[in-house]
Design a protein around this motif. Structure first.
Motif, short mmCIF file in Angstrom:
data_model
loop_
_atom_site.label_atom_id
_atom_site.label_comp_id
_atom_site.label_asym_id
_atom_site.label_seq_id
_atom_site.Cartn_x
_atom_site.Cartn_y
_atom_site.Cartn_z
N LEU A 194 -8.87 -27.00 12.84
CA LEU A 194 -8.74 -27.78 14.07
C LEU A 194 -9.64 -27.21 15.17
O LEU A 194 -10.36 -27.93 15.85
N GLY A 195 -9.59 -25.89 15.32
CA GLY A 195 -10.41 -25.23 16.34
C GLY A 195 -11.89 -25.43 16.08
O GLY A 195 -12.67 -25.73 16.98
N LEU A 196 -12.27 -25.33 14.81
CA LEU A 196 -13.67 -25.46 14.44
C LEU A 196 -14.19 -26.86 14.76
O LEU A 196 -15.25 -27.04 15.36
N TYR A 197 -13.40 -27.89 14.38
CA TYR A 197 -13.82 -29.26 14.67
C TYR A 197 -13.89 -29.51 16.17
O TYR A 197 -14.74 -30.27 16.64
N ALA A 198 -12.98 -28.87 16.90
CA ALA A 198 -13.02 -29.04 18.35
C ALA A 198 -14.31 -28.45 18.93
O ALA A 198 -14.92 -29.04 19.82
N PHE A 199 -14.73 -27.30 18.41
CA PHE A 199 -16.01 -26.73 18.86
C PHE A 199 -17.14 -27.71 18.60
O PHE A 199 -17.96 -27.98 19.46
N TYR A 200 -17.17 -28.24 17.37
CA TYR A 200 -18.24 -29.17 17.02
C TYR A 200 -18.22 -30.36 17.99
O TYR A 200 -19.25 -30.80 18.50
N ALA A 239 -10.58 -34.26 20.40
CA ALA A 239 -11.06 -34.36 21.78
C ALA A 239 -10.16 -33.57 22.74
O ALA A 239 -10.66 -32.86 23.61
N LEU A 240 -8.85 -33.71 22.55
CA LEU A 240 -7.94 -32.98 23.44
C LEU A 240 -8.18 -31.48 23.37
O LEU A 240 -8.12 -30.78 24.38
N VAL A 241 -8.42 -30.99 22.16
CA VAL A 241 -8.66 -29.56 21.99
C VAL A 241 -10.04 -29.20 22.55
O VAL A 241 -10.22 -28.16 23.19
N ALA A 288 -2.07 -26.81 28.70
CA ALA A 288 -1.29 -28.04 28.67
C ALA A 288 -1.89 -29.04 27.68
O ALA A 288 -1.17 -29.67 26.89
N LEU A 289 -3.21 -29.18 27.70
CA LEU A 289 -3.87 -30.11 26.77
C LEU A 289 -3.64 -29.67 25.32
O LEU A 289 -3.41 -30.50 24.43
N ALA A 290 -3.70 -28.36 25.09
CA ALA A 290 -3.47 -27.85 23.74
C ALA A 290 -2.05 -28.19 23.28
O ALA A 290 -1.82 -28.54 22.12
N THR A 291 -1.10 -28.11 24.20
CA THR A 291 0.28 -28.44 23.85
C THR A 291 0.41 -29.92 23.50
O THR A 291 1.06 -30.28 22.51
#
Lengths: 292, 381, 322
Positions: free
Chosen positions: A222-228, A19-21, A199-202
Motif C-alpha cells: 500500500l505504501g509503495l503504491y502510494a509513493f508511485y 490517493a488518500l495515502v 487523519a487521512l491515513a486513518t
C-alpha cells in the motif's frame, strides 16, 4: 465494453485509497521535506487500533473509528512530528528517511508480536454487498471509497485555498523564509500537516481494510503504491496526488487485463520512470520547483 | 578512535561463538520457520502446532522418558537466513529439525540438514523438494505432485469440465501449483483457456476476474495463499462469477472462509489436511488448538503438530535417539492413528520422504468446510 | 604518534582481527561472517554512489542480482564462476551508466524512486523470464569453486574467499577515492555548480558514480550465489535495496569504514537480538531509529559524537540545541 467499465470502476475505487495515502505523503514532503517510509504502516496501525477496541470493549465501529482517529492524530501526527521528525530532520532528509524505515520495521513487527501474525476480517464502513448495474459489479463500499476520498481531498483543497490556516500552511510550504517573515508560525503549520496526514491515513485504513484485510504487513505494498501515485500525479499539488492514485489504480487493472498479468506492475513502474525523467513535477503538478 | 571501532566490531563478533551443550535429560528439537516476512501466517501456525504437540508430549512424560526441549528461530522468510539458521541450529546437534514451511527456504537449508545427517520434517509442498535424493528430508503434507492429480481428476471426472481458467499467485508456491495442475489437467483432456497470474499482496483482483469471465471456461481453479484467496473470492462474487470455483487446500480453508465471509460459499476442491475432516482425532485436535491459541488452526498447524508426533512415534519404535537410524526407519514407514493418536490419521512414507494418507473433497457450505468425499491414499488404489 | 600512524595501526589491527576471526567460528558463524563481508563489499560500492558522489540509489540490489545470476549461469553451464567476475563488472558498469541518467535530471526522492522503479522492473524480469533465470523456482545447488584442486567448498575456506573479495573491493574503492576521480566525486556531492565551474565534467562523473558503484556490487554478487548455494528473485528485490541503503547510512555514509559497520548492523545485529524472541525485529527497528536520532552520521561518526558529549562545554552554543 462492460468489462472495460468494470476494470475502470474497480481501479478507481482502489486508486482512491492509494490517493488518500499519497496525499498525506505529498503534504509531509511539501511542508517539511520529509520522506516517510512508514506511510503504509501509518495506515496499518489505525486499522489495528480499531480492531483492538472492538475486540476489547465491544465498541460500535463508528466509536472505535473515532477513537482511532484521535489516537492516530496524536501519535502519528503530533508525537511523530515532535519526537522523531523534529529531532532528525535538521540532520537531513536522508537520515530521516532511514529513521522512518526503522520505524516501519518496528511498527510492523510490534503489531505482529503484540497482536497477531494472521490476517483479520475488518468491519465494513459501507455495505460490501455487490450491486450490479448494466452488468458492472461494484459495491457501496467502492462508491463510498471514491466519494469519501473525493470529499476528503476536495475539503482539503478548499481548506488550503480558502481558510487563513490553510493559506498559511501553503505559504509555509512554498517559501519557509518568506512565511516566517510574514509572522506565520511555520512550525505549527507543519504540525497541522502531520495531523492531517495521520487523519487521512486513518480514513484510508477504514476504507481499504474491509476488502484488503487487517494484517501487520498490509502497509508494505500500500505504501509503495502510494509513493508511485504521489510522484506520478505530482508532489506539489493536493489534486495531483488524487489523480496519481486514480491513474495507478486504473492503469494496473487495464494492463493486467489487456496487456500482461505478470508484468502489470511493470507498466506502472515504466510510467513512474518516464514521469520522473520528463515531467518530474508530476502529470498534474505545477512546474514551480520549491527546492533547488 | 579506530581502536574503539575495532573493539566494538570484535566484541560484537565474539558473541557469535556461543555454544550451549547437549542436555542429558531432554531431547533437543529445533524449529526453523517463518515468523516474519511474507511467510509469517503459515510459519506462525506451524510453530503453534509444534508447540502444542510438545506441550502435550512433555505433559505425558516426553519421548522415551526424555522431555522435549525446543528452540524456535525466525527465518524472516529469507532463504539465506533460513540457511544460516539451519547451520546455527545444527552446529548444536539437535535430534531432529522441524521446518521451514516455504519451499524456497527448504531448498536452501535441506542441504545443511543432509550434510549434518539430521532428519528434517518440513512443511514445503513444492514437488521437486523430495526428488533430489536427500535421505533426511520428510514431508508433513502432500507434495503438489500428489495433491494436484487428485484435484485434476475430480475436475475432469466429477465436474466434467472441458475448459478451465487458472488463477494463481505469482510466487514459488503459486507457480509450483500452477505448473503441476496444468500438467495434470492436460493429461486428462481439460483445456486451460486462461492462465492468469496475480501479484502477491495485490489489492485489486478485478483484472484477473474479468479475464477469467472473458475466457468462458467451464470452471475456475484458484491457487493462492489465504488472504489473496479471500480477496479473489470477494471480487468473483462482486462481478457475479457463476461458474464452479475449485481449489486445492488453501482456498477452502477456515481462515479464508472467515476472511471472505459469504463469498467463499460453494467453493469446492481437494484438501490434504483439514481441521474440519470428519475424523474424531482431528476434531479433538482442532478444539485443543482453539483453546490454546484462541484462534483456529489450519493445515499448517496440523503439519507442525503431526511432525512432532512423527518424531515421537518413530523414536519409540527404534527405542533410541539416533538421527541416522531415524532417517533409515522412515523409509516405507507405516503408522496407524490407532497406535499413535497424535498423528491424527494413518500415514505412510515412501522411500523419497513423500507422505501418503487419506484426503478429502470438500465444499464450503453455510460458512463451514464440509467433506463431500473421502479419497483413499494413493498407495491403496 | 601522528594521526596517520594511528590510522595505519588501526587498519592493521582490523585486518588481523578479521583474518583471525574464522578460527573461532563454526559453520553458522562462518557463513554469517561471509555474508557480512559480501554485503559490506556491496555497501562499499553503494557508498561510492551515495556517500561520496551524493547520488541516492535504491537500485543497488539489482546489481547484486546481476552478479549472482551471472555466477549461477556460469557454474550451471559447467564453467567455473571466474568468467562471471569480469562479465558482472562489465554488465553492471554499463547498466549503472544507464541508471545514472535520471540523476542528470532529478535528485533526492525523485532519484530514489526512479532507481527503486528500476529495481522493481529488474525483479519482475527475473521472476517472469523463467527460461533464463528459473523464475520463482530460483536456481538451486550452485556449487562453490575448486581452485587448482584446492576445494573452497567448506565454509571456512569460503569465508576467506569472501574476506578476500571485501579486501579487493575495498582496495579498488580506496584507490578510486584517492585518485582525481574521488576528488571529483566529493566536489560533485558538496557543490555540483562549483564543481562544474572548476572544470569537473559533472555529467560524466555522475554516470561514473553509478557505474562504478554498480560494478563493485556486481562483483560481490558473483560470490553471493555460491555462498547461499541458491538464488531467487526475492533476494534482489527493491526491499533489499532499501536494506542496503540503510546499511550505508547507518554505518556512516561517506566514511570508508561505514559499510563495514553498517553491514554488521544489517546482517549481524538481528542475529544478536534473537534472544528477545518475538520482539527482536521491533528492537532492531527502534535501534536504527534511535541511532539516526542520536548520531545521524552513523556508527562511523559515533566516536566523534561521544567525544562531543564528553567535551565539557560545546564551543558553539547551537550544538547544545541538537
Amino acid at each position: 465494453m462492460i468489462d472495460f467499465v468494470q476494470l475502470v470502476v474497480s481501479g478507481l475505487a482502489t486508486g482512491a485509497i492509494y490517493a488518500l495515502v499519497a496525499i498525506g505523503f505529498a503534504l509531509l514532503w511539501q511542508t517539511s521535506n520529509a520522506v516517510n517510509f512508514a506511510q503504509g504502516e501509518f495506515v496499518m496501525l489505525p486499522a489495528f487500533v480499531v480492531l483492538a477496541l472492538i475486540k476489547a470493549f465491544d465498541l460500535p465501529l463508528w466509536l472505535a473509528a473515532a477513537i482511532a482517529l484521535v489516537v492516530a492524530v496524536v501519535i502519528m501526527g503530533g508525537l511523530f512530528k515532535r519526537a522523531i521528525v523534529d529531532a532528525i530532520l535538521p540532520q537531513g532528509a536522508m537520515t530521516l528517511a532511514i529513521a522512518t524505515i526503522g520505524l516501519a520495521v518496528a511498527m510492523k513487527n510490534g503489531v505482529r508480536a503484540g497482536y497477531s501474525a494472521e490476517a483479520h476480517p475488518f468491519p465494513a464502513l459501507f455495505p460490501v454487498e455487490p450491486i450490479r448495474i448494466l452488468g458492472v459489479g461494484f459495491s457501496l463500499a467502492d462508491i463510498g471509497a471514491l466519494v469519501l476520498a473525493g470529499v476528503a481531498i476536495g475539503g482539503l483543497s478548499l481548506f488550503l485555498a480558502h481558510t487563513l490556516a490553510g493559506r498559511q500552511m501553503q505559504a509555509a510550504a512554498q517559501n519557509r523564509d518568506a512565511a516566517l517573515s510574514l509572522g506565520i508560525d511555520v512550525d505549527r503549520m507543519a504540525l497541522y500537516t502531520f495531523g492531517i496526514n495521520a487523519a487521512l491515513a486513518t480514513v484510508a485504513a477504514l476504507l481499504v481494510t474491509p476488502s484488503y484485510l487487517a494484517k501487520f504487513d498490509m502497509g508494505e505494498s500500500l505504501g509503495l503504491y502510494a509513493f508511485y501515485a504521489a510522484i506520478i500525479g505530482g508532489f506539489n499539488r493536493v489534486l495531483g496526488a488524487l489523480w496519481g492514485g486514480l491513474i495507478v489504480g486504473v492503469l494496473s487493472n487495464l494492463a493486467g487485463a489487456y496487456l500482461s498479468a505478470s508484468y502489470k506492475d511493470g507498466f506502472v513502474l515504466a510510467l513512474l520512470i518516464v514521469v520522473i525523467l520528463f515531467r518530474p513535477e508530476g502529470l498534474f503538478g505545477s512546474s514551480e520547483e520549491r527546492k533547488v | 578512535m579506530n581502536i574503539v571501532r575495532i573493539a566494538t566490531v570484535a566484541l560484537a563478533f565474539a558473541t557469535l561463538a556461543s555454544a550451549p551443550s547437549f542436555g542429558q535429560q531432554t531431547v533437543r528439537l529445533t524449529n526453523v520457520c517463518e515468523l516474519s516476512g511474507p511467510g509469517t501466517t503459515a510459519g506462525t501456525l506451524w510453530r503453534n502446532g509444534v508447540n502444542l504437540a510438545i506441550k502435550e508430549i512433555n505433559a505425558q512424560g516426553g519421548i522415551l522418558g526424555r522431555k522435549i526441549e525446543i528452540t524456535t528461530v525466525d527465518t524472516q522468510t529469507k532463504p539465506d537466513v533460513a540457511k544460516s539458521l539451519a547451520e546455527k541450529m545444527l552446529d548444536e546437534k539437535p535430534y531432529v529439525m522441524l521446518g521451514p514451511v516455504f519451499s524456497g527456504s527448504v531448498k536452501v537449508n535441506m542441504v545443511v540438514a543432509e550434510q549434518a545427517g539430521i532428519p528434517q520434517f518440513m512443511g514445503g509442498e513444492a514437488a521437486d523438494l523430495t526428488l533430489q535424493g536427500n535421505p533426511f528430508l520428510f514431508r508433513t503434507a502432500f507434495s503438489q505432485a500428489t495433491g494436484m492429480p487428485k484435484v485434476a481428476a475430480w475436475i475432469a471426472n466429477g465436474l466434467k469440465a472441458k475448459t478451465i481458467a487458472l488463477v494463481w499467485i505469482n510466487n514459488d508456491f503459486g507457480k509450483g501449483g500452477r505448473d503441476a495442475v496444468k500438467r495434470e489437467l492436460a493429461a486428462r483432456g481439460v483445456n486451460v483457456v486462461a492462465d492468469i497470474s496475480t501479484e502477491p499482496a495485490a489489492a485489486d483482483y478485478a483484472a484477473a476476474v474479468v479475464r477469467a469471465k472473458q475466457s468462458g471456461a467451464d470452471a475456475l481453479f484458484a491457487y493462492l495463499t489465504e488472504e489473496e484467496s479471500a480477496r479473489l473470492l470477494i471480487e468473483l462474487r462482486k462481478q457475479g462469477y457463476d461458474k464452479p470455483i475449485v481449489g486445492e487446500t488453501t482456498i477452502m480453508g477456515q481462515k479464508v472462509i472467515e476472511l471472505a465471509g459469504g463469498a467463499a460459499e460453494g467453493v469446492r476442491g481437494h484438501v490434504g489436511l483439514t481441521v474440519d475432516a470428519p475424523v474424531p482425532l482431528i476434531q479433538a485436535f482442532a478444539k485443543r488448538y482453539l483453546d490454546e491459541y484462541k484462534s483456529a488452526s489450519d493445515h499448517n498447524g496440523m503439519k507442525g503438530y503431526t511432525a512432532v508426533y512423527f518424531v515421537k512415534a518413530v523414536t519409540e519404535k527404534l527405542g533410541k535417539f539416533d538421527p541416522k537410524a531415524f532417517a533409515a526407519a522412515m523409509k516405507g514407514l507405516k503408522l496407524s492413528a490407532k497406535d499413535h493418536p497424535g498423528i491424527l490419521m494413518d500415514v505412510s512414507f515412501d522411500d523419497k520422504g513423500d507422505i501418503d494418507r487419506e484426503s478429502f473433497l470438500v465444499e464450503v457450505k453455510n460458512g463451514k468446510q464440509t467433506v463431500i468425499e473421502v479419497l483413499p491414499p494413493l498407495g491403496k488404489k | 604518534m601522528t594521526a596517520g600512524r594511528w590510522r595505519l595501526l588501526g587498519v592493521l589491527v582490523l585486518i588481523a582481527v578479521l583474518l583471525a576471526f574464522p578460527f573461532f567460528l563454526r559453520n553458522y558463524g562462518l557463513n554469517l561472517y561471509a555474508r557480512w563481508a559480501l554485503i559490506a563489499a556491496a555497501g562499499i560500492g553503494l557508498n561510492l554512489t551515495v556517500g561520496y558522489a551524493g547520488q541516492v540509489s535504491l537500485g543497488h540490489a539489482a546489481f547484486l542480482g546481476f552478479g549472482a545470476y551471472l555466477s549461477a549461469f556460469a557454474i550451471k553451464a559447467g564453467w567455473t564462476m571466474w568468467p562471471a567476475i569480469p562479465a558482472a563488472a562489465l554488465l553492471c558498469f554499463v547498466v549503472g551508466l544507464a541508471l545514472g541518467f535520471p540523476a542528470l535530471r532529478v535528485q533526492h526522492h525523485y532519484l530514489a524512486f526512479a532507481t527503486l522503479g528500476f529495481n522493481a522492473l529488474v525483479f519482475l524480469a527475473m521472476r517472469n523470464e523463467e527460461w533464463l533465470t528459473g523464475g520463482n523456482y530460483g536456481i538451486q545447488r550452485i556449487l562453490r569453486p575448486v581452485v587448482f584442486g584446492w576445494s573452497l567448498r567448506d565454509s571456512f575456506s569460503y569465508a576467506y574467499v569472501c574476506l578476500g573479495v571485501l579486501a579487493v573491493i575495498a582496495a579498488i574503492a580506496w584507490w578510486i577515492l584517492r585518485s582525481p576521480w574521488g576528488r571529483a566525486f566529493a566536489a560533485l556531492r558538496d557543490n555540483p555548480i562549483r564543481a562544474e565551474s572548476l572544470g569537473v565534467n559533472v555529467r560524466a562523473y555522475t554516470l561514473l558514480a553509478f557505474a562504478i558503484g554498480g560494478a563493485l556490487a556486481g562483483i560481490a554478487g558473483v560470490f553471493f550465489a555460491p555462498l547461499i548455494g541458491y538464488i531467487d528473485p526475492h533476494m534482489f528485490s527493491g526491499l533489499v535495496s532499501i536494506d542496503l541503503l540503510l546499511i550505508v547510512i547507518v554505518g556512516g555514509s561517506g566514511r570508508f569504514i561505514g559499510p563495514l559497520l553498517g553491514a554488521a548492523v544489517g546482517v549481524l545485529l538481528p542475529e544478536w537480538l534473537r534472544f528477545m524472541g518475538d520482539w527482536y525485529l521491533v528492537a532492531f527497528g527502534a535501534l536504527v531509529l534511535a541511532l539516526m536520532a542520536w548520531c545521524p552520521t552513523g556508527l562511523a561518526g559515533l566516536p566523534e559524537r561521544v567525544a562531543t558529549l564528553l567535551r565539557p562545554a560545546p564551543r558553539d552554543p547551537a550544538e547544545r540545541a541538537t
